[in-house]
Scaffold this active site. Structure first.
Site, mmCIF file in Angstrom:
data_model
loop_
_atom_site.group_PDB
_atom_site.id
_atom_site.type_symbol
_atom_site.label_atom_id
_atom_site.label_comp_id
_atom_site.label_asym_id
_atom_site.label_seq_id
_atom_site.Cartn_x
_atom_site.Cartn_y
_atom_site.Cartn_z
ATOM 1 N N GLU A 58 -7.159 4.317 -1.399
ATOM 2 C CA GLU A 58 -7.109 4.964 -0.086
ATOM 3 C C GLU A 58 -6.844 6.457 -0.243
ATOM 4 O O GLU A 58 -6.001 6.867 -1.040
ATOM 5 C CB GLU A 58 -6.002 4.353 0.772
ATOM 6 C CG GLU A 58 -6.306 2.971 1.263
ATOM 7 C CD GLU A 58 -5.204 2.417 2.144
ATOM 8 O OE1 GLU A 58 -5.452 1.388 2.800
ATOM 9 O OE2 GLU A 58 -4.102 2.979 2.177
ATOM 10 N N ASP A 65 0.824 -1.215 0.000
ATOM 11 C CA ASP A 65 0.000 0.000 0.000
ATOM 12 C C ASP A 65 0.854 1.259 0.000
ATOM 13 O O ASP A 65 0.550 2.236 -0.690
ATOM 14 C CB ASP A 65 -0.901 0.022 1.240
ATOM 15 C CG ASP A 65 -2.036 -0.980 1.146
ATOM 16 O OD1 ASP A 65 -1.748 -2.149 0.832
ATOM 17 O OD2 ASP A 65 -3.185 -0.591 1.391
ATOM 18 N N ASP A 97 -2.050 -5.254 3.874
ATOM 19 C CA ASP A 97 -3.466 -4.917 3.945
ATOM 20 C C ASP A 97 -4.414 -5.826 3.177
ATOM 21 O O ASP A 97 -5.458 -6.193 3.677
ATOM 22 C CB ASP A 97 -3.656 -3.479 3.465
ATOM 23 C CG ASP A 97 -2.993 -2.474 4.384
ATOM 24 O OD1 ASP A 97 -2.028 -2.860 5.055
ATOM 25 O OD2 ASP A 97 -3.433 -1.324 4.436
ATOM 26 N N LYS A 98 -4.123 -6.166 1.948
ATOM 27 C CA LYS A 98 -5.079 -6.944 1.163
ATOM 28 C C LYS A 98 -4.685 -8.409 1.078
ATOM 29 O O LYS A 98 -5.492 -9.252 0.698
ATOM 30 C CB LYS A 98 -5.211 -6.365 -0.252
ATOM 31 C CG LYS A 98 -5.536 -4.884 -0.262
ATOM 32 C CD LYS A 98 -6.748 -4.549 0.586
ATOM 33 C CE LYS A 98 -6.847 -3.070 0.882
ATOM 34 N NZ LYS A 98 -5.856 -2.564 1.826
ATOM 35 N N SER A 111 -6.485 4.799 4.843
ATOM 36 C CA SER A 111 -5.472 3.945 5.442
ATOM 37 C C SER A 111 -5.746 3.789 6.932
ATOM 38 O O SER A 111 -6.274 4.698 7.575
ATOM 39 C CB SER A 111 -4.084 4.574 5.247
ATOM 40 O OG SER A 111 -3.136 3.985 6.109
ATOM 41 N N CYS A 143 3.734 -2.319 8.823
ATOM 42 C CA CYS A 143 3.932 -1.014 9.445
ATOM 43 C C CYS A 143 3.489 -1.001 10.908
ATOM 44 O O CYS A 143 2.516 -1.654 11.283
ATOM 45 C CB CYS A 143 3.207 0.057 8.647
ATOM 46 S SG CYS A 143 3.848 0.224 6.965
#
Length: 556
Positions: free
Chosen positions: A446, A82, A124-125, A472, A195
């Protein structure tokens, strides 16, 4: 004697000879091919920091599988970052990648008829995509995430990598020099891992544990700790136990497991993106549509008992040291289905009996003295979002829980960023970013940079931002996303004009455009969807087959 329950039937007899020969070309023996064949779905790449350590974990998973009597076979899938996709057209591909990941895992596992799988992923995905695949394929499955990154330390304060984006605004305002800006860039991401904040990656890693698809503790152990390696070995052994017991993914991902996941999401104030991911996984598990109304119900009754960056100064390492998912659930025990199964072989209740309360009350509080009496994520409706929108009260300053302002309307992310950084957006504005939904984006990117730009320009506590796109998990401030119906499909967001009064009322769960109804209808009567040029390929397909954000932006 062979056990017919677990042997890969494709390899039996004369009809299996060619398949056995193909495996033997890579060194597999008859003995190895007579054992359960376990896929390790490894999304390793050196292009994404959250996945950089996955090859190490893969080796340990393989040892665990083989020590428990299985044969491991490894394959990969895509893993876009991302952070690298932010701020350009690449971000339009990130949410759509979730469904590609799920489908790629399905294709490989069903083509080879593996007996079980361990899914290694982060970010994230990738995490929700892998959980979607597990629910869809429904074989014995264990998920293991790569673990959170350690935070950056700048002027005795912890940050995640988003300090770089904030520093752009600091530099613009003359608060730091070019030399200081370069220093921040060099210390912002100190090691591999997802992160360091409670963004979507770590939210979903935690929820995988809550829902029983990962071993206890898996959600929060930092990427660089040796415990992450031992969890990988134990995950390999755990999948073999599931194979021997005949326990498949849908035996774990039950309705009760999803209820526990929603409870934890509210209790920790995780990423708003988790709502659409839970909706998508729920659908793949054969449980039907998971309505936004369910999230709203839980938001009103489950207290937010933990607070992690961006909602507080505490990062994922602090959350881990506070006891992580186990300590969180200990405080939410009265809201949980304790009989829910997990891949460990124990129920949620049995695990919690062995779980110690938190050692850090500044990070995880009790349910009767929470950070907020309501959940950390909420659903808003109103004339601007009749099908719903999502917001993260956990990351909103208390004075902005009710916010009224005048609209500043933008048709693209870059337009908004340029206006914010040039000083053209003033206090008490509501930045309206439209045509960024699943179809309008397309890809529902995002709106991370506009929100961070407001923060860098000192406007994050005096301006709001609303969009049919996403945010985000690192964003903080008054922001509302996933507005449905989206503007591209003729939602009322398409009718907003500069200067319109917008009211965001989080306690009342409402998002309102204060313009007379007859005027709004007149505006919509003259409205036409904009033509947005996109690269030919997958985004064209995604625009055709994606559903509303209110339904998880799933494809069908």
């Amino acid at each position: 004697m062979e056990d017919d329950r677990y042997y890969n039937r494709l390899l039996k007899g004369d009809q299996g000879a060619l398949k056995r020969a193909l495996y033997k070309s890579m060194g597999f023996t008859d003995e190895a091919l007579g054992k359960p064949l376990i896929a390790i779905v490894n999304s390793y790449t050196n292009a994404t920091p959250g996945h950089y350590n996955l090859n190490q974990l893969c080796e340990q998973v393989q040892k665990g599988i083989e020590s428990a009597g299985g044969t491991a076979m490894v394959f990969g899938t895509i893993a876009p970052c991302d952070g690298i996709a932010e701020g350009h057209d690449g971000m339009r591909y990130v949410l759509p990648s979730r469904d590609l990941i799920a489908s790629s895992v399905e294709c490989m596992v069903r083509a080879h008829r593996f007996d079980g799988m361990v899914l290694l992923g982060s970010c994230d995905k990738i995490v929700p995509g892998m959980l979607m695949a597990a629910a869809r394929i429904n074989i014995p499955s264990v998920f293991l995430n790569g673990g959170p990154m350690h935070p950056a330390v700048y002027k005795d304060k912890h940050y995640d990598g988003n300090i770089v984006t904030e520093a752009v605004g600091w530099k613009q305002r003359g608060k730091i020099t070019q030399e200081e800006f370069e220093y921040i860039e060099n210390i912002a991401e100190p090691c591999a891992g997802s992160c360091a904040m409670l963004g979507t990656a770590n939210t979903m890693g935690c929820l995988a544990e809550v829902m029983g698809m990962s071993l206890p503790g898996s959600g929060t152990v930092p990427a660089v700790l040796s415990r992450r390696l031992s969890l990988a070995y134990e995950s390999g052994r755990a999948v073999m136990e599931l194979v021997h017991r005949g326990v498949c993914a849908r035996d774990i991902m039950t309705e009760e497991a999803f209820c526990n996941g929603i409870t934890a999401l509210m209790g920790m104030g995780g990423s708003t993106n988790a709502i659409m991911h839970l909706q998508a996984i729920h659908r793949e598990a054969g449980l039907g549509e998971l309505s936004l109304a369910v999230f709203d119900e839980y938001s009103r009754k489950v207290p937010q008992v933990s607070s992690v960056y961006p909602a507080s100064p505490y990062d994922m390492v602090d959350f881990y040291e506070a006891g992580g998912v186990g300590a969180l659930l200990k405080e939410l025990q009265g809201y949980l289905y304790e009989n829910a199964a997990t891949v460990s072989g124990k129920t949620v209740g049995e695990i919690l009996k062995q779980t110690r309360p938190t050692r850090r009350r500044e990070v995880i509080r009790t349910a009767d003295q929470p950070f907020n009496s309501n959940g950390g994520v909420a659903v808003l409706t109103g004339n601007l979002a009749p099908l719903g929108s999502v917001v993260k009260p956990a990351a909103i300053p208390s004075h902005m829980m009710h916010f009224e302002g005048r609209a500043r309307v933008f048709g693209s992310e870059q337009e908004a960023i340029d206006a914010i950084l040039s000083g053209d957006v003033k206090e008490q504005s509501v930045v309206v970013l439209r045509y960024e939904g699943p179809k309008g984006g397309p890809g529902m990117p995002e709106m991370y940079r506009p929100m961070k730009s407001l923060e860098g320009m000192g406007l994050s506590e005096s301006c709001a931002l609303i969009t049919d796109g996403r945010f985000s998990g690192s964003n903080r401030g008054c922001f509302v996303g996933h507005i449905s119906p989206e503007a591209f499909e003729g939602g009322l967001l398409a009718a907003v004009e500069d200067g319109d009064r917008i009211v965001i009322d989080i306690p009342e769960r409402s998002l309102t455009l204060d313009v007379p109804e007859n005027e709004l209808q007149e505006r919509l009567r003259h409205w036409r969807a904009p033509e947005k040029q996109i690269e030919p390929g997958y985004l064209e397909t995604y625009r055709r087959i994606s559903k509303s954000a209110a339904q998880g932006a799933v494809v069908e």
